[in-house]
Scaffold this active site. Sequence first.
Site, PDB file in Angstrom:
ATOM      1  CD  GLU A 176       0.937 -29.487  71.872  1.00 30.43           C
ATOM      2  OE1 GLU A 176       1.548 -30.198  71.049  1.00 30.43           O
ATOM      3  OE2 GLU A 176       0.701 -28.280  71.680  1.00 30.43           O
ATOM      4  CG  ASP A 231       6.678 -32.781  64.313  1.00 33.47           C
ATOM      5  OD1 ASP A 231       6.697 -33.794  65.048  1.00 33.47           O
ATOM      6  OD2 ASP A 231       6.381 -31.646  64.717  1.00 33.47           O
ATOM      7  CD  GLU A 277       0.237 -33.137  65.318  1.00 33.45           C
ATOM      8  OE1 GLU A 277      -0.970 -32.928  65.058  1.00 33.45           O
ATOM      9  OE2 GLU A 277       1.092 -32.240  65.364  1.00 33.45           O
ATOM     10  CE  LYS A 286       6.528 -34.273  67.969  1.00 34.99           C
ATOM     11  NZ  LYS A 286       5.349 -33.548  67.437  1.00 34.99           N
ATOM     12  CG  ASP A 319       4.138 -29.921  62.585  1.00 36.95           C
ATOM     13  OD1 ASP A 319       4.284 -29.677  63.798  1.00 36.95           O
ATOM     14  OD2 ASP A 319       3.114 -30.477  62.129  1.00 36.95           O
TER      15      ASP A 319
HETATM   16  O1  KIV Z   1       6.118 -28.992  66.298  1.00 35.85           O
HETATM   17  C1  KIV Z   1       6.467 -28.918  67.487  1.00 35.85           C
HETATM   18  O2  KIV Z   1       7.267 -28.060  67.896  1.00 35.85           O
HETATM   19  C2  KIV Z   1       5.900 -29.885  68.429  1.00 35.85           C
HETATM   20  C3  KIV Z   1       6.096 -29.635  69.895  1.00 35.85           C
HETATM   21  C4  KIV Z   1       5.376 -28.429  70.361  1.00 35.85           C
HETATM   22  C5  KIV Z   1       5.748 -30.823  70.705  1.00 35.85           C
HETATM   23  O3  KIV Z   1       5.290 -30.832  67.998  1.00 35.85           O
HETATM   24 NA    NA Z   2       4.694 -30.676  65.849  1.00 39.84          NA
END
Ligand code: KIV
Ligand code: NA
EC number: 2.1.2.11
Length: 266
Positions: free
Chosen positions: A181, A84, A114, A112, A45
């Site tokens: 991160e 994401d 968070e 993914k 994202d």
């Molecule tokens: O959105 C993204 O690119 C990420 C990475 C920086 C881990 O979540």
């Molecule tokens: Na991200």
Amino acid sequence: MPEVTLTTLQKRKQDGEKFAVVTSYDATFAHAANQAGVEVILVGDSLGMVLQGNDSTLPVSVADMAYHTRCVKRGNRDALIMADLPFMAYATVEQALQSSATLMQAGAHMVKLEGGAWLCESVRQLTERGVPVCAHLGLTPQTVNVLGGYKVQGRAEAQARQLRADATALEQAGAACLLLECVPSELAAEITQSVKIPVIGIGAGNATDAQVLVMHDLLGLSISGRTPKFVKNFLAGQNSIQDAITAFVQAVKDGSFPGPEHSFSA
Ligand code: KIV
Ligand code: NA
């Protein structure tokens, strides 16, 4: 490269072989990542900032993510595609299931999200229903307004303890991998050793099982003019974008990236 699956990533960890992750948002860069031997393509994202020009990832929608996941899928051959879940698209378990269905049907192989232990029920239900999950811990950009900025996480002992506990809880809930991160290298190393699932790092030092960078960052492109400490320009000294991505993969696999200059101490 044979098609990369979760089993491939597990085996890399068991064999002590590092793997490379890079963001792509379209077919051509997905193809270039494949050519370079990248194991995992992240449809991040971060596209909200890198492609859309927003000052955070918060404006990104599930529809945006699905569009770019479809684009990446068309250019991909054998990498595992991780997409994401954007801001507020997994605030409840129901929303997590629905948003993930959209992204998996667009071509993602895993999602993914968070956050820490509060996500355990979502991780459990997603995994049971066929959606592997990567849990993103440490600096979680969707929470920037709560965190008070983009800052290293886990330096204070209470925060470090929380991160360790979240990692363990998410592994037990069935998370297929973790992403750390901007956490101190020592803490990332400790967490990587304490879990059986692969740990991907960005600004988390050299001891994680994998490294990820935003494609535009590794090509030396920046819209803000500010480059985070954990970024290295891999185009410098190379003759093409393809060579730069290959140099990143090589540096991840031989352990030369990230160096201490790209990492944070406690
Ligand atoms: O959105 C993204 O690119 C990420 C990475 C920086 C881990 O979540
Ligand atoms: Na991200």
